[in-house]
Write a protein that holds these residues in place. Structure first.
Motif, short mmCIF file in Angstrom:
data_model
loop_
_atom_site.label_atom_id
_atom_site.label_comp_id
_atom_site.label_asym_id
_atom_site.label_seq_id
_atom_site.Cartn_x
_atom_site.Cartn_y
_atom_site.Cartn_z
N THR A 196 -23.87 -5.32 -7.48
CA THR A 196 -23.20 -4.27 -6.72
C THR A 196 -21.81 -4.71 -6.27
N GLY A 243 -19.64 1.42 -2.11
CA GLY A 243 -20.54 2.55 -1.86
C GLY A 243 -20.94 3.24 -3.15
N TRP A 244 -19.98 3.39 -4.06
CA TRP A 244 -20.24 4.01 -5.35
C TRP A 244 -21.25 3.16 -6.14
N GLN A 279 -14.66 11.56 -7.44
CA GLN A 279 -15.04 10.15 -7.58
C GLN A 279 -14.71 9.65 -8.98
N ARG A 305 -23.43 1.08 -4.90
CA ARG A 305 -24.73 1.20 -4.24
C ARG A 305 -25.42 2.51 -4.62
N ASP A 306 -24.62 3.58 -4.75
CA ASP A 306 -25.19 4.86 -5.19
C ASP A 306 -25.80 4.74 -6.58
N LYS A 338 -20.75 19.71 -4.87
CA LYS A 338 -21.15 18.46 -5.53
C LYS A 338 -20.24 18.16 -6.72
N VAL A 355 -25.60 14.38 -2.55
CA VAL A 355 -24.20 13.96 -2.61
C VAL A 355 -23.64 14.10 -1.20
N GLU A 356 -23.21 12.97 -0.65
CA GLU A 356 -22.73 12.97 0.73
C GLU A 356 -21.57 13.94 0.89
N ALA A 375 -29.02 2.88 -6.40
CA ALA A 375 -29.98 3.41 -5.41
C ALA A 375 -31.39 3.61 -5.98
#
Length: 167
Positions: free
Chosen positions: A95, A60-61, A44, A63-64, A37, A28-29, A67
């Motif tokens: 996406t 970005g979410w 989020q 894409r996560d 986390k 988790v970035e 992933a």
């Protein structure tokens, strides 16, 4: 001017060990501990629930979320030397479309029409990309016949639409 920080409240929960281990290993970035986390992930989730994600954040979410599939196709390409432009097109479309949907909560008809326009534009872009793949006998895909196998009804429908002039 003083910086306002949100007060922190303790949260205690018992979770199954498999979820605990999954969370411990989850990248988790910006978070290293399970507590960090949980803060990031709950933040989020709250932004998603509140409809407060902007497009780049939502992208970005999304894409996560995708992933694992992206990673699997990269590994597959590394192992076999093959890739699929078709699967990559579809994944990018899903996406971006999901990001548009998550980041836009229309308050009025005009905003709904704007979202509709963005999604339809993206969908027709995907359609054009898939039609380019159909222009050759074999699509650049893991299954080279996948496009041709599914395109007949779409081509038939497209040919039945009158071509309006000036549009």
């Amino acid at each position: 001017m003083p910086v306002l920080t949100a007060s922190m409240e303790p949260l205690s929960a018992r979770i199954p060990s498999d979820i605990y281990l999954w969370l411990a290993q989850l990248p988790v970035e910006g978070a290293t501990t399970n507590s960090d986390k949980l803060r990031v992930l709950l933040g989020q989730l709250k932004r998603q629930h509140d409809g407060a994600m902007d497009y780049p954040t939502a992208h970005g979410w999304a894409r996560d979320i995708t992933a694992p599939l992206r990673d699997a196709t990269v590994r597959l390409e590394g192992n076999t030397g093959r890739n699929s432009e078709v699967l990559n097109l579809l994944l990018e479309h899903v996406t971006a479309s999901l990001a548009m949907i998550v980041s836009h909560t229309p308050d009025n008809e005009s905003q709904a029409a704007e979202l509709e326009d963005m999604l339809v534009r993206r969908l027709f872009g995907l359609s054009a990309s898939l039609l380019r793949q159909a222009a050759t006998e074999k699509a650049q895909a893991y299954d080279p016949a996948v496009i041709r196998r599914h395109m007949d009804a779409t081509i038939e429908l497209a040919q039945s639409i009158p071509n309006p002039k000036g549009v």
